[in-house]
Design an enzyme around this catalytic site. Structure first.
Site, short mmCIF file in Angstrom:
data_model
loop_
_atom_site.label_atom_id
_atom_site.label_comp_id
_atom_site.label_asym_id
_atom_site.label_seq_id
_atom_site.Cartn_x
_atom_site.Cartn_y
_atom_site.Cartn_z
N GLU A 1 4.79 11.54 -0.77
CA GLU A 1 5.48 10.78 0.13
C GLU A 1 6.57 9.61 -0.73
O GLU A 1 7.38 9.16 -0.01
CB GLU A 1 4.69 9.71 0.99
CG GLU A 1 4.06 10.77 2.24
CD GLU A 1 3.42 9.58 3.14
OE1 GLU A 1 2.92 8.59 3.16
OE2 GLU A 1 3.28 10.18 4.46
N GLU B 1 0.80 -1.18 -0.16
CA GLU B 1 0.07 -0.04 0.00
C GLU B 1 0.85 1.17 0.15
O GLU B 1 1.26 1.83 1.14
CB GLU B 1 -0.82 -0.09 1.34
CG GLU B 1 -2.15 0.97 1.50
CD GLU B 1 -1.49 2.45 1.66
OE1 GLU B 1 -1.28 3.21 0.52
OE2 GLU B 1 -1.22 2.80 3.00
#
Length: 288
Positions: free
Chosen positions: A58, A49
Protein backbone atom coordinates in the site's frame (compact mmCIF):
# COMPACT_ATOMS: atom_id res chain seq x y z
CA UNK A 1 -1.46 20.65 20.25
CA UNK A 2 -2.30 17.52 18.24
CA UNK A 3 -3.05 17.57 14.52
CA UNK A 4 -4.96 14.40 13.60
CA UNK A 5 -4.97 13.83 9.85
CA UNK A 6 -7.08 11.25 8.00
CA UNK A 7 -8.22 11.15 4.40
CA UNK A 8 -11.20 8.87 5.08
CA UNK A 9 -14.61 9.95 6.35
CA UNK A 10 -13.80 8.59 9.81
CA UNK A 11 -12.23 12.01 10.34
CA UNK A 12 -15.76 13.45 10.55
CA UNK A 13 -16.56 11.11 13.46
CA UNK A 14 -13.21 11.93 15.05
CA UNK A 15 -14.18 15.61 15.03
CA UNK A 16 -17.32 14.76 17.00
CA UNK A 17 -15.34 12.67 19.49
CA UNK A 18 -12.98 15.61 20.06
CA UNK A 19 -15.91 17.99 20.65
CA UNK A 20 -17.66 15.49 22.94
CA UNK A 21 -14.59 15.37 25.17
CA UNK A 22 -13.99 19.14 25.20
CA UNK A 23 -10.61 18.79 23.51
CA UNK A 24 -11.12 21.16 20.60
CA UNK A 25 -8.46 23.49 22.01
CA UNK A 26 -5.90 20.66 21.99
CA UNK A 27 -6.83 18.36 19.06
CA UNK A 28 -7.42 19.62 15.52
CA UNK A 29 -8.79 16.99 13.12
CA UNK A 30 -7.91 17.61 9.48
CA UNK A 31 -9.95 15.72 6.86
CA UNK A 32 -7.67 15.08 3.89
CA UNK A 33 -4.42 13.58 2.68
CA UNK A 34 -1.31 14.60 4.58
CA UNK A 35 0.05 15.91 1.28
CA UNK A 36 -2.92 18.28 0.92
CA UNK A 37 -3.65 19.63 4.40
CA UNK A 38 -2.28 22.86 5.84
CA UNK A 39 -0.46 22.95 9.19
CA UNK A 40 0.93 26.36 10.11
CA UNK A 41 3.69 25.23 12.47
CA UNK A 42 6.41 22.64 12.86
CA UNK A 43 5.70 19.53 14.94
CA UNK A 44 7.77 17.65 17.51
CA UNK A 45 6.40 14.13 16.95
CA UNK A 46 4.96 12.27 13.96
CA UNK A 47 3.01 9.11 14.77
CA UNK A 48 1.65 6.98 11.92
CA UNK A 49 0.56 3.39 11.46
CA UNK A 50 1.79 3.19 7.87
CA UNK A 51 2.78 -0.50 7.78
CA UNK A 52 0.98 -2.72 5.30
CA UNK A 53 1.14 -6.45 4.69
CA UNK A 54 4.75 -7.42 4.07
CA UNK A 55 5.58 -4.00 5.56
CA UNK A 56 5.52 -2.07 2.28
CA UNK A 57 2.18 -3.06 0.74
CA UNK A 58 0.00 0.00 0.00
CA UNK A 59 3.08 2.28 -0.02
CA UNK A 60 1.96 4.51 2.88
CA UNK A 61 5.48 5.26 4.08
CA UNK A 62 5.78 7.95 1.40
CA UNK A 63 3.23 10.04 3.29
CA UNK A 64 5.33 9.85 6.45
CA UNK A 65 8.39 10.96 4.48
CA UNK A 66 6.41 13.91 3.11
CA UNK A 67 5.25 14.95 6.60
CA UNK A 68 8.77 14.53 8.00
CA UNK A 69 10.38 16.73 5.37
CA UNK A 70 7.72 19.44 5.60
CA UNK A 71 6.86 19.70 9.30
CA UNK A 72 9.16 17.79 11.68
CA UNK A 73 11.39 19.97 13.85
CA UNK A 74 15.13 19.13 13.99
CA UNK A 75 15.59 16.39 16.58
CA UNK A 76 11.88 15.54 16.54
CA UNK A 77 10.52 12.01 16.90
CA UNK A 78 8.99 9.68 14.31
CA UNK A 79 7.11 6.70 15.72
CA UNK A 80 7.63 3.97 14.75
CA UNK A 81 11.17 4.96 13.89
CA UNK A 82 12.75 1.91 12.23
CA UNK A 83 11.54 -1.21 10.47
CA UNK A 84 13.03 -4.49 9.27
CA UNK A 85 11.55 -6.86 6.68
CA UNK A 86 12.49 -10.55 6.96
CA UNK A 87 12.36 -13.59 4.68
CA UNK A 88 12.60 -17.31 5.51
CA UNK A 89 11.76 -20.63 3.79
CA UNK A 90 8.81 -22.48 5.26
CA UNK A 91 7.10 -25.86 5.23
CA UNK A 92 3.31 -26.13 5.54
CA UNK A 93 1.95 -29.54 4.58
CA UNK A 94 -1.48 -28.84 6.07
CA UNK A 95 -1.99 -25.87 3.73
CA UNK A 96 -1.23 -28.09 0.72
CA UNK A 97 -3.52 -30.79 2.01
CA UNK A 98 -6.41 -28.36 2.51
CA UNK A 99 -5.99 -26.49 -0.78
CA UNK A 100 -4.50 -28.97 -3.26
CA UNK A 101 -4.36 -32.63 -2.21
CA UNK A 102 -7.96 -32.45 -1.05
CA UNK A 103 -8.97 -32.80 -4.72
CA UNK A 104 -7.49 -36.30 -5.03
CA UNK A 105 -10.50 -37.71 -3.23
CA UNK A 106 -13.51 -35.48 -2.58
CA UNK A 107 -15.80 -37.65 -0.43
CA UNK A 108 -15.03 -40.66 -2.59
CA UNK A 109 -15.02 -38.82 -5.96
CA UNK A 110 -11.67 -38.61 -7.79
CA UNK A 111 -11.14 -35.00 -8.84
CA UNK A 112 -7.37 -34.82 -9.41
CA UNK A 113 -8.01 -32.99 -12.67
CA UNK A 114 -8.89 -29.95 -10.52
CA UNK A 115 -5.43 -29.78 -8.94
CA UNK A 116 -3.68 -27.61 -11.58
CA UNK A 117 -6.46 -25.03 -11.39
CA UNK A 118 -6.48 -25.24 -7.59
CA UNK A 119 -2.75 -24.45 -7.50
CA UNK A 120 -3.26 -21.40 -9.71
CA UNK A 121 -6.13 -20.13 -7.58
CA UNK A 122 -4.43 -20.80 -4.24
CA UNK A 123 -0.81 -19.94 -4.93
CA UNK A 124 -0.60 -17.48 -7.84
CA UNK A 125 -0.66 -14.45 -5.54
CA UNK A 126 0.85 -13.96 -2.09
CA UNK A 127 -1.27 -15.28 0.76
CA UNK A 128 -1.72 -13.41 4.05
CA UNK A 129 -2.13 -15.95 6.82
CA UNK A 130 -0.77 -16.98 10.20
CA UNK A 131 1.92 -19.63 10.55
CA UNK A 132 3.91 -20.68 13.61
CA UNK A 133 7.60 -20.89 14.35
CA UNK A 134 7.38 -24.64 13.67
CA UNK A 135 6.70 -23.91 10.00
CA UNK A 136 9.97 -22.01 9.57
CA UNK A 137 12.91 -24.03 8.26
CA UNK A 138 15.73 -21.61 9.13
CA UNK A 139 16.37 -18.35 10.87
CA UNK A 140 15.33 -15.44 8.65
CA UNK A 141 17.45 -13.10 6.59
CA UNK A 142 16.92 -9.34 6.47
CA UNK A 143 15.50 -8.17 3.15
CA UNK A 144 15.24 -4.47 3.97
CA UNK A 145 15.81 -2.06 6.82
CA UNK A 146 14.05 1.30 7.01
CA UNK A 147 15.17 4.30 9.03
CA UNK A 148 12.19 6.66 9.02
CA UNK A 149 14.45 9.61 9.87
CA UNK A 150 16.54 9.27 6.72
CA UNK A 151 14.71 7.06 4.17
CA UNK A 152 13.76 8.63 0.84
CA UNK A 153 10.80 7.69 -1.34
CA UNK A 154 13.17 6.63 -4.13
CA UNK A 155 14.73 4.05 -1.76
CA UNK A 156 11.43 2.16 -1.72
CA UNK A 157 10.86 1.88 -5.48
CA UNK A 158 13.01 -1.25 -5.88
CA UNK A 159 14.46 -3.37 -3.08
CA UNK A 160 16.73 -6.32 -3.89
CA UNK A 161 18.41 -8.71 -1.48
CA UNK A 162 20.39 -11.92 -1.88
CA UNK A 163 19.93 -14.76 0.59
CA UNK A 164 21.49 -18.09 1.52
CA UNK A 165 19.80 -20.47 3.94
CA UNK A 166 20.77 -23.85 5.37
CA UNK A 167 17.78 -26.05 6.14
CA UNK A 168 17.72 -27.23 9.75
CA UNK A 169 15.19 -29.95 8.98
CA UNK A 170 14.44 -32.65 6.47
CA UNK A 171 11.10 -31.41 5.18
CA UNK A 172 9.32 -30.29 2.02
CA UNK A 173 9.94 -26.68 1.03
CA UNK A 174 6.47 -25.26 0.40
CA UNK A 175 7.35 -21.61 0.02
CA UNK A 176 8.77 -18.49 1.64
CA UNK A 177 7.40 -16.22 4.35
CA UNK A 178 7.82 -12.48 4.88
CA UNK A 179 7.27 -10.64 8.16
CA UNK A 180 8.49 -7.46 9.82
CA UNK A 181 9.42 -5.72 13.04
CA UNK A 182 9.08 -2.02 13.82
CA UNK A 183 10.99 -0.21 16.56
CA UNK A 184 10.20 2.91 18.55
CA UNK A 185 13.46 4.84 18.92
CA UNK A 186 14.91 8.33 18.60
CA UNK A 187 16.88 9.59 15.59
CA UNK A 188 19.96 7.69 16.83
CA UNK A 189 19.05 4.02 16.77
CA UNK A 190 20.09 2.18 19.91
CA UNK A 191 21.69 -1.20 19.36
CA UNK A 192 19.42 -3.97 20.60
CA UNK A 193 20.61 -7.28 22.00
CA UNK A 194 19.16 -8.99 18.95
CA UNK A 195 21.23 -6.82 16.62
CA UNK A 196 24.35 -7.20 18.74
CA UNK A 197 24.23 -11.01 18.64
CA UNK A 198 23.16 -11.42 15.01
CA UNK A 199 25.85 -12.82 12.67
CA UNK A 200 27.05 -10.59 9.86
CA UNK A 201 25.25 -12.64 7.19
CA UNK A 202 21.92 -12.00 8.93
CA UNK A 203 20.82 -15.64 8.75
CA UNK A 204 21.56 -16.83 12.32
CA UNK A 205 21.87 -20.36 10.98
CA UNK A 206 23.18 -21.88 14.21
CA UNK A 207 20.06 -21.17 16.28
CA UNK A 208 16.75 -22.99 16.39
CA UNK A 209 14.21 -21.21 14.16
CA UNK A 210 11.34 -22.02 16.50
CA UNK A 211 13.06 -20.83 19.68
CA UNK A 212 11.66 -17.69 21.27
CA UNK A 213 13.45 -14.47 20.36
CA UNK A 214 14.82 -12.40 23.20
CA UNK A 215 13.20 -9.01 23.30
CA UNK A 216 15.71 -6.14 23.39
CA UNK A 217 16.01 -4.17 26.61
CA UNK A 218 16.65 -0.73 25.08
CA UNK A 219 13.96 -0.53 22.43
CA UNK A 220 10.21 -1.06 22.15
CA UNK A 221 9.54 -3.51 19.31
CA UNK A 222 6.34 -4.56 17.59
CA UNK A 223 6.99 -7.90 15.88
CA UNK A 224 4.89 -9.81 13.36
CA UNK A 225 7.19 -12.87 13.43
CA UNK A 226 5.62 -16.36 13.39
CA UNK A 227 6.83 -17.14 16.90
CA UNK A 228 5.35 -13.96 18.38
CA UNK A 229 1.75 -13.18 19.25
CA UNK A 230 -0.41 -12.98 16.07
CA UNK A 231 -1.29 -9.56 14.69
CA UNK A 232 -3.70 -8.47 11.95
CA UNK A 233 -0.68 -8.24 9.61
CA UNK A 234 -0.08 -12.00 10.07
CA UNK A 235 2.66 -13.20 7.67
CA UNK A 236 2.83 -12.97 3.89
CA UNK A 237 3.45 -16.33 2.18
CA UNK A 238 4.70 -17.07 -1.32
CA UNK A 239 3.78 -20.69 -1.97
CA UNK A 240 5.49 -22.80 -4.63
CA UNK A 241 3.31 -24.60 -7.14
CA UNK A 242 5.36 -27.77 -6.52
CA UNK A 243 7.00 -28.50 -3.13
CA UNK A 244 10.70 -29.34 -3.12
CA UNK A 245 12.02 -32.07 -0.81
CA UNK A 246 14.83 -30.73 1.36
CA UNK A 247 17.44 -32.65 3.31
CA UNK A 248 18.85 -31.42 6.59
CA UNK A 249 21.70 -28.93 6.01
CA UNK A 250 20.69 -28.46 2.35
CA UNK A 251 21.47 -25.02 0.96
CA UNK A 252 18.72 -22.75 -0.37
CA UNK A 253 20.01 -19.60 -2.04
CA UNK A 254 18.82 -16.92 -4.39
CA UNK A 255 17.50 -13.37 -4.38
CA UNK A 256 14.29 -11.43 -3.95
CA UNK A 257 13.26 -8.19 -5.65
CA UNK A 258 10.32 -6.10 -4.42
CA UNK A 259 9.19 -3.15 -6.51
CA UNK A 260 6.26 -0.77 -6.62
CA UNK A 261 3.85 -1.47 -9.46
CA UNK A 262 3.94 1.09 -12.26
CA UNK A 263 0.23 0.53 -12.97
CA UNK A 264 -1.01 0.66 -9.36
CA UNK A 265 1.19 2.53 -6.89
CA UNK A 266 -0.14 0.61 -3.87
CA UNK A 267 0.62 -2.83 -5.38
CA UNK A 268 3.93 -4.67 -5.02
CA UNK A 269 5.68 -6.79 -7.64
CA UNK A 270 7.66 -9.65 -6.10
CA UNK A 271 10.27 -11.69 -7.95
CA UNK A 272 11.78 -14.57 -5.98
CA UNK A 273 14.67 -16.59 -7.41
CA UNK A 274 15.74 -19.73 -5.58
CA UNK A 275 18.23 -22.56 -6.09
CA UNK A 276 18.09 -25.82 -4.16
CA UNK A 277 21.09 -27.67 -5.53
CA UNK A 278 19.93 -28.88 -8.93
CA UNK A 279 18.30 -25.97 -10.77
CA UNK A 280 17.11 -22.38 -10.52
CA UNK A 281 13.46 -21.47 -10.10
CA UNK A 282 11.63 -18.14 -10.34
CA UNK A 283 8.39 -17.23 -8.56
CA UNK A 284 6.69 -14.04 -9.79
CA UNK A 285 3.77 -12.58 -7.82
CA UNK A 286 1.81 -9.37 -7.40
CA UNK A 287 0.67 -8.21 -3.96
CA UNK A 288 -2.64 -6.49 -4.76
Amino acid sequence: MVYAVDASDIALQAMEVVRENDLSDKVIVLHGRIEDVDIEEKVDVIISEWMGYMLLHESMLGSVIFARDKWLTPGGLILPSHASLYLAPITNSQRYQDSIYFWRDVYGIKMSSMMPLAKQCAFMEPSVETISGENVLTWPTVVAQVDCYTVQASDLEIITAAYKFTSMLQAPLHGFAFWFDVEFNGPVRQKTKKQASQPSDGNMQNASPSSKKKKPDVSIVLSTAPEDAPTHWQQTLLYLFEPIGLKKDQIIEGSVTISQSQQHSRFLNISLKYFTGDQWYVKESVMR
